[in-house]
Scaffold this motif. Structure first.
Motif, PDB file in Angstrom:
ATOM      1  N   PRO A   1       0.853  -1.144   0.088  1.00  0.00           N
ATOM      2  CA  PRO A   1      -0.163  -0.001   0.091  1.00  0.00           C
ATOM      3  C   PRO A   1       0.825   1.305   0.190  1.00  0.00           C
TER       4      PRO A   1
ATOM      5  N   ARG B   1      -6.840  -7.928   1.078  1.00  0.00           N
ATOM      6  CA  ARG B   1      -7.586  -8.620  -0.262  1.00  0.00           C
ATOM      7  C   ARG B   1      -7.998  -9.695  -0.169  1.00  0.00           C
TER       8      ARG B   1
ATOM      9  N   ARG C   1     -11.611  -6.889   0.553  1.00  0.00           N
ATOM     10  CA  ARG C   1     -11.365  -5.507   0.557  1.00  0.00           C
ATOM     11  C   ARG C   1     -10.524  -5.087  -0.068  1.00  0.00           C
ATOM     12  N   SER C   2     -10.431  -3.682  -0.138  1.00  0.00           N
ATOM     13  CA  SER C   2      -9.430  -2.862  -0.929  1.00  0.00           C
ATOM     14  C   SER C   2      -8.656  -1.909  -0.072  1.00  0.00           C
ATOM     15  N   TRP C   3      -7.603  -1.900  -0.247  1.00  0.00           N
ATOM     16  CA  TRP C   3      -6.615  -0.551   0.754  1.00  0.00           C
ATOM     17  C   TRP C   3      -7.590   0.677   1.045  1.00  0.00           C
ATOM     18  N   ASP C   4      -7.845   1.223  -0.206  1.00  0.00           N
ATOM     19  CA  ASP C   4      -8.588   2.511  -0.449  1.00  0.00           C
ATOM     20  C   ASP C   4      -9.845   2.503   0.596  1.00  0.00           C
TER      21      ASP C   4
END
Length: 88
Positions: free
Chosen positions: A1, A41, A45-48
């Motif tokens: 990230p 992930r 989910r996403s890092w954002d």
């Protein structure tokens, strides 16, 4: 990230190390950050979504202040119960 930008801290008057020093120190954390990203992930989910203050909400009952207040209430209840037990 991606690493968080230090400029946000600086814009609020918080002193920071230089960008170069920050990136050098962060390099040793790269394996841990990659593992964290993989875990996020793998959970779909996403890092954002995780890192965004727009989507992150902390429950008030998890805040340190709220937890301390709850402990104080519990202690007061315990003291009151002990006093009532002694009276009767």
């Amino acid at each position: 990230p991606p690493l968080p930008p230090l400029e946000l801290l600086r814009s609020h008057g918080i002193p920071t190390v230089s960008d170069e020093e920050f990136y050098q120190m962060a390099r040793c954390l790269e394996p841990r950050r990659q593992l964290l990203l993989a875990l996020i992930r793998s959970d779909g989910r996403s890092w954002d979504a995780i890192a965004s203050s727009d989507t992150t909400s902390r429950s008030l009952n998890l805040d340190d202040y709220a937890l301390a207040s709850k402990e104080d209430e519990d202690q007061e209840d315990s003291v009151e119960a002990t006093i009532n037990h002694i009276r009767f």
